[in-house]
Design a protein around this motif. Structure first.
Motif, mmCIF file in Angstrom:
data_model
loop_
_atom_site.group_PDB
_atom_site.id
_atom_site.type_symbol
_atom_site.label_atom_id
_atom_site.label_comp_id
_atom_site.label_asym_id
_atom_site.label_seq_id
_atom_site.Cartn_x
_atom_site.Cartn_y
_atom_site.Cartn_z
ATOM 1 N N LEU A 10 0.821 -1.212 0.000
ATOM 2 C CA LEU A 10 0.000 0.000 0.000
ATOM 3 C C LEU A 10 0.858 1.266 0.000
ATOM 4 C CD1 LEU A 10 -2.902 -0.972 2.445
ATOM 5 C CD2 LEU A 10 -3.030 -0.658 -0.028
ATOM 6 N N LEU B 44 2.216 1.573 -3.609
ATOM 7 C CA LEU B 44 1.155 1.889 -4.562
ATOM 8 C C LEU B 44 0.673 3.326 -4.419
ATOM 9 C CD1 LEU B 44 -1.006 -1.380 -4.427
ATOM 10 C CD2 LEU B 44 0.270 -0.527 -6.399
ATOM 11 N N GLU B 45 0.467 3.764 -3.176
ATOM 12 C CA GLU B 45 -0.090 5.092 -2.945
ATOM 13 C C GLU B 45 0.912 6.213 -3.195
ATOM 14 O OE1 GLU B 45 -3.403 6.027 -2.214
ATOM 15 O OE2 GLU B 45 -3.559 3.988 -3.004
ATOM 16 N N ALA C 92 -0.302 3.830 5.465
ATOM 17 C CA ALA C 92 -0.073 2.507 4.885
ATOM 18 C C ALA C 92 -0.180 1.414 5.949
ATOM 19 C CB ALA C 92 1.292 2.461 4.212
ATOM 20 N N SER D 7 -3.289 -1.283 6.074
ATOM 21 C CA SER D 7 -2.919 -2.692 5.886
ATOM 22 C C SER D 7 -3.458 -3.553 7.024
ATOM 23 C CB SER D 7 -1.395 -2.842 5.815
ATOM 24 O OG SER D 7 -0.794 -2.565 7.072
ATOM 25 N N MET E 163 -8.468 6.236 -2.902
ATOM 26 C CA MET E 163 -7.266 5.430 -3.108
ATOM 27 C C MET E 163 -7.237 4.893 -4.536
ATOM 28 S SD MET E 163 -7.104 3.319 0.513
ATOM 29 C CE MET E 163 -5.399 2.788 0.307
ATOM 30 N N SER F 48 -4.910 -0.306 -5.055
ATOM 31 C CA SER F 48 -4.941 -0.351 -3.591
ATOM 32 C C SER F 48 -6.283 -0.853 -3.096
ATOM 33 C CB SER F 48 -4.663 1.045 -3.016
ATOM 34 O OG SER F 48 -3.397 1.523 -3.413
#
Length: 446
Positions: free
Chosen positions: A244, A247-248, A266, A270, A286, A290
């Motif tokens: 995460l 990705l973010e 994150a 998660s 998001m 994600s």
């Protein structure tokens, strides 16, 4: 039980269903009262029923704002329903009976074993007391910490109440929040992040794991179940955090966050798909990748016997190990130098397949009932998986549900809380073993 001179045999899972339905009914009646609403009128039957189901099934999906639309009485009803639905009404009932000195027989031990998903009924009454006290102590400790954190902003009395409500919701993996935006205003706050995440991570591990760790206090001597749960939970938490966060980094909506806030976001996102339901960032903003990753984490969920939902981490690992074993043509499935029984593998397969089948059907129905031309598939799938895994995260779709959509989500939350396999067993009055034996044959696979 006898009805019209006929014996009616109710097995433990059926008692669990009856108990949950009773709690939902009581919660609905209480939430229907005008005193439960922050406004001059009741919130209505459908919304009261939805809120009660969501609370008892410790989900957290809400069609009304818990902090704005419910009164102090209504919020307290939700909090009590969450506590009873999360720890299990049988754990509470038997613990109270023990405190009052009443006798508990084999029937009640079997009910407690079913509620906690434990492998043995031995020592369960003592475990129930330990877990109840442990849960109350953990919730109490978090309440004190969060009261200290919020007392300057909310005042001492409101801070204590907010801290208590969120601590109960967190330990029981229910995503109800008195803040309209959940925990988004505390995205980079270490105290809030660690307090809540500790509660729902520990609550999601399961009663038997907590008791096993308390008893042995050495990883080497833990049961296979506890080792699988602990290692899988840690691995999923680390994997989700890293994935995460990376990705973010590509998400323009996260540009306003500092590096520290991105790391905390994150971590929290998660951990929360494990069935907690709180969020510190807007899930709808998001990236699609994600959001899909969160769907996968929600589907896996927490662990057997815990306050969370999903197919459970141990179920996921058993099937994963069986798959690897099939690829290398082994005849046994191993974990931590122990062999996993074929019966366990078949049960895990049944749970996953039935869960996927239910999610597919519920998603298909919602794509039709909620606007077949303009509904986004991922949004619907996210909502269904969140309801089935009793997580409570949403991309903003819950408020837009039609009456039929609310009914579908309520059924999904209920089935997800009980588990497809437990529900199927509970609805089967008699189990018979076939005496027929047929010749073996082959079916092509792949």
């Amino acid at each position: 039980m006898r009805l019209h001179n006929k014996d009616i045999h109710i097995n433990p899972p059926q008692w669990i269903i009856i108990g949950f339905l009773f709690l939902i009914m009581i919660g609905t009646v209480l939430l229907l009262l005008p005193s439960s609403s922050a406004g001059p009128t009741s919130i209505g039957f459908t919304d009261a029923l939805f809120t009660s189901v969501s609370a008892v099934c410790v989900t957290g999906l809400a069609v009304v704002s818990t902090g704005s639309d419910l009164s102090l009485f209504g919020q307290t009803v939700v909090m009590v329903l969450v506590q009873l639905g999360g720890l299990g009404f049988m754990v509470f009932g038997i613990s109270v009976a023990i405190l009052l000195g009443k006798v508990t027989g084999l029937k009640y031990r079997q009910l407690l074993q079913t509620t906690t998903n434990s492998l043995s009924a031995r020592g369960l009454l003592r475990i129930a007391m330990i877990v109840l006290l442990f849960a109350l102590l953990l919730e109490g400790g978090s309440t004190l910490v969060l009261t200290w954190r919020w007392h300057e902003e909310l005042g001492l009395a409101d801070a204590f109440y907010y801290a208590l409500f969120h601590s109960v919701a967190a330990f029981n993996n229910a995503g109800f929040s008195l803040f309209d935006q959940s925990m988004e205003q505390f995205v980079g706050d270490p105290t809030v992040n660690l307090s809540l995440s500790t509660l729902f991570i520990v609550g999601g591990l399961g009663i038997m794991v907590i008791a096993d760790v308390y008893k042995t206090r050495n990883f080497r001597f833990l049961s296979l179940h506890s080792k699988v749960v602990l290692t899988t939970s840690a691995a999923l938490l680390v994997f989700g955090f890293v994935a995460l966060f990376l990705l973010e980094l590509w998400n323009p909506a996260s540009n306003g966050l500092s590096v520290s806030e991105r790391l905390w976001a994150a971590y929290f996102q998660s951990a929360t798909p494990r069935s907690a339901g709180f969020n510190t960032v807007d899930i709808g903003s998001m990236l699609v990748a994600s959001q899909f990753l969160i769907i996968v984490l929600m589907f896996i969920g927490a662990s057997s016997g815990g306050t969370g939902g999903g197919i459970k981490t141990n179920t996921f690992v058993v099937l994963l190990l069986a798959m690897f074993n099939t690829f290398r043509s082994g005849n046994q499935v191993h974990a931590f130098k122990r062999t996993i029984a074929m019966e366990t593998i078949m049960r895990a397969l049944a749970v996953v397949v039935s869960s996927l089948a239910f999610i597919i059907v519920a998603t298909l129905i919602l794509t039709v009932t909620e606007g077949i031309n303009d509904v986004y598939f991922l949004t619907v799938l996210f909502e269904v998986v969140s309801a089935f895994s009793t997580t409570g995260l949403s991309m903003g779709f819950t408020d837009e549900l039609s009456t039929v959509g609310k009914v579908v989500i309520m059924i999904t939350m209920f089935v997800g809380r009980l588990g497809p396999l437990a529900l199927a067993y509970a609805l089967t009055y008699q189990q018979t073993v076939s005496r027929a034996s047929y010749p073996k044959d082959q079916v092509l696979i792949g």
